[in-house]
Scaffold this motif. Structure first.
Motif, short mmCIF file in Angstrom:
data_model
loop_
_atom_site.label_atom_id
_atom_site.label_comp_id
_atom_site.label_asym_id
_atom_site.label_seq_id
_atom_site.Cartn_x
_atom_site.Cartn_y
_atom_site.Cartn_z
N ALA A 170 14.36 10.09 -7.56
CA ALA A 170 13.38 10.56 -5.53
C ALA A 170 13.85 11.61 -5.46
CB ALA A 170 14.82 9.32 -4.76
N THR A 171 14.78 12.61 -5.65
CA THR A 171 14.88 14.22 -5.51
C THR A 171 13.53 14.74 -6.10
OG1 THR A 171 17.08 14.18 -5.40
CG2 THR A 171 15.85 16.36 -5.22
N ALA A 172 13.04 15.36 -7.12
CA ALA A 172 11.80 14.87 -7.18
C ALA A 172 10.60 14.58 -6.88
CB ALA A 172 11.99 15.19 -9.36
N ALA A 173 10.71 13.49 -6.52
CA ALA A 173 9.82 13.53 -5.71
C ALA A 173 9.73 13.19 -4.12
CB ALA A 173 9.40 11.98 -6.31
N GLY A 174 11.06 13.52 -3.51
CA GLY A 174 10.84 14.04 -2.31
C GLY A 174 10.96 12.53 -1.15
N VAL A 175 11.49 11.51 -1.60
CA VAL A 175 11.98 9.92 -0.96
C VAL A 175 13.46 10.26 -1.50
CG1 VAL A 175 9.49 9.49 -1.66
CG2 VAL A 175 10.76 9.07 -2.93
N ASN A 176 13.17 9.35 -0.74
CA ASN A 176 15.47 8.91 -0.17
C ASN A 176 15.19 7.36 -1.64
OD1 ASN A 176 14.72 5.97 -0.14
ND2 ASN A 176 14.31 6.52 1.97
N SER A 177 16.74 7.92 -2.78
CA SER A 177 16.88 6.93 -3.34
C SER A 177 16.46 5.28 -3.27
CB SER A 177 18.20 6.96 -4.64
OG SER A 177 18.56 7.19 -3.43
N LEU A 198 10.08 0.69 -7.79
CA LEU A 198 9.75 0.94 -8.64
C LEU A 198 10.52 -0.97 -9.63
CD1 LEU A 198 11.78 3.44 -10.28
CD2 LEU A 198 9.25 3.13 -9.87
N SER A 199 11.23 -2.10 -8.51
CA SER A 199 11.61 -3.14 -8.67
C SER A 199 9.85 -4.26 -8.75
CB SER A 199 12.23 -3.65 -7.66
OG SER A 199 12.22 -4.14 -6.62
N GLU A 234 0.73 -1.05 0.55
CA GLU A 234 0.05 -0.28 -0.18
C GLU A 234 0.85 1.28 0.05
OE1 GLU A 234 -3.74 1.68 -0.34
OE2 GLU A 234 -3.62 -0.21 0.19
N ALA A 235 1.70 1.06 1.02
CA ALA A 235 2.68 2.48 0.31
C ALA A 235 3.75 2.36 -0.73
CB ALA A 235 3.73 2.23 1.80
N THR A 236 3.64 1.70 -0.91
CA THR A 236 4.20 1.53 -2.90
C THR A 236 3.19 2.15 -3.65
OG1 THR A 236 5.48 0.07 -2.80
CG2 THR A 236 4.86 0.49 -4.81
N VAL A 237 2.17 2.32 -2.99
CA VAL A 237 1.05 2.53 -4.32
C VAL A 237 1.03 4.32 -3.85
CG1 VAL A 237 -1.59 2.51 -4.52
CG2 VAL A 237 0.16 0.35 -4.47
N ALA A 238 0.96 4.67 -2.51
CA ALA A 238 0.52 6.18 -2.24
C ALA A 238 2.25 6.64 -2.90
CB ALA A 238 0.21 5.69 -0.63
N ARG A 239 2.92 6.26 -2.95
CA ARG A 239 3.87 6.70 -4.11
C ARG A 239 4.64 6.65 -5.37
NH1 ARG A 239 7.45 4.95 1.31
NH2 ARG A 239 7.71 2.89 -0.26
N LEU A 240 3.35 6.25 -6.16
CA LEU A 240 3.05 6.19 -7.96
C LEU A 240 2.93 7.87 -8.62
CD1 LEU A 240 2.48 2.69 -8.27
CD2 LEU A 240 4.55 3.38 -8.18
N PRO A 241 1.95 8.12 -7.76
CA PRO A 241 1.37 9.34 -8.12
C PRO A 241 2.08 10.28 -7.74
CG PRO A 241 -0.28 7.86 -6.91
CD PRO A 241 0.85 7.18 -6.84
#
Length: 256
Positions: free
Chosen positions: A54-61, A68-69, A24-31
């Protein structure tokens, strides 16, 4: 919130298999990744590194690479991710390859703003119908759509093949509206009303409560103010040690 996945055929070679079982956390970050990728594409970027995205999306790489994997996308060493392909993969997983018809119920101040938001169309959503129970609002035209009475929902749901319902009513009316949406076959609801909805299994609800978000920010402001105040605490507010001597040790001052 429950998730319901159904098997599907994969898209073209190299693209993500249809509907992987995502956390669920991955789904929330995809947008967020998708928003950043669209910006990169619009500014002429064909590839992007994991660090750049990652920088553009505001998360760590590391978190981004793991997310994405799950899509079967690992990028190319020394090159990064193909921006266009990654957009296609994420849009496929999020079901954005088809335009979904949305019903907006409640056209007060918030409803007006939502009905006029151009960003929905650019993200594969179509506001297909506006509803309200207030006779004074029925018949009003907003952004090219005429507000209909909520009693017309069953007919419009069939005509427009409504997929998602957005509730922007006062809290007292929200549950009844949710019941009506569920009754006409809508199984995904975005709720802006400040209340918790009771829905059957198989119906997904996302809740947006601006007051709660502000309260969370208030906590962070309160915490930052407390941390800032500790080093500069004056003698008048310091905890006095046994014997009457004020302490200058913050750990002692807060009782730890």
């Amino acid at each position: 919130m429950s998730q319901h996945r159904h098997p599907g055929a994969p898209s073209r070679a190299g693209a993500v298999p249809a509907l992987p079982d995502l956390p669920e956390a991955t789904v929330a970050r995809l947008p967020e990744y998708l928003r950043a990728l669209h910006h990169l594409a619009e500014t002429g970027h064909e590839t992007v590194s994991s660090e750049g995205l990652a920088t553009a999306a505001g998360v760590n790489s590391a978190k981004l690479r793991k997310d994405l994997s799950h899509l079967g996308s690992y990028g190319t060493r020394g090159v990064g991710y193909d921006v266009a392909l990654l957009i296609e993969q994420i849009e496929s997983v999020l079901g954005l390859t088809q335009r979904r018809a949305v019903a907006l119920v409640g056209v007060g101040n918030l409803g007006h703003a939502l009905a006029g938001y151009a960003g929905f169309a650019s993200r594969s959503f179509r506001i297909a119908a506006l509803f309200d129970a207030d006779p004074a609002r029925v018949g009003e035209e907003i952004n090219g759509l005429v507000v209909r009475h909520i009693d017309e929902l069953p007919r419009i749901a069939v005509e427009e093949q409504l997929a998602i319902g957005v509730i922007a009513t006062p809290a007292g009316a929200a549950q009844a509206v949710a019941d009506q949406l569920v009754a006409v076959g809508v199984t995904s609801i975005l709720n802006f009303a400040p209340c918790v909805l009771a829905v059957p299994d198989g119906v997904d609800v996302r809740k947006v409560d601006l007051a709660i978000e502000l309260q969370i920010l208030s906590f962070h402001e309160h915490r930052k103010a407390s941390l800032t105040a500790l080093p500069g605490t004056g003698p008048s507010t310091l905890t006095t040690l046994a014997g009457g001597a004020p302490t200058t040790d913050p750990q002692e001052a807060i009782g730890t």
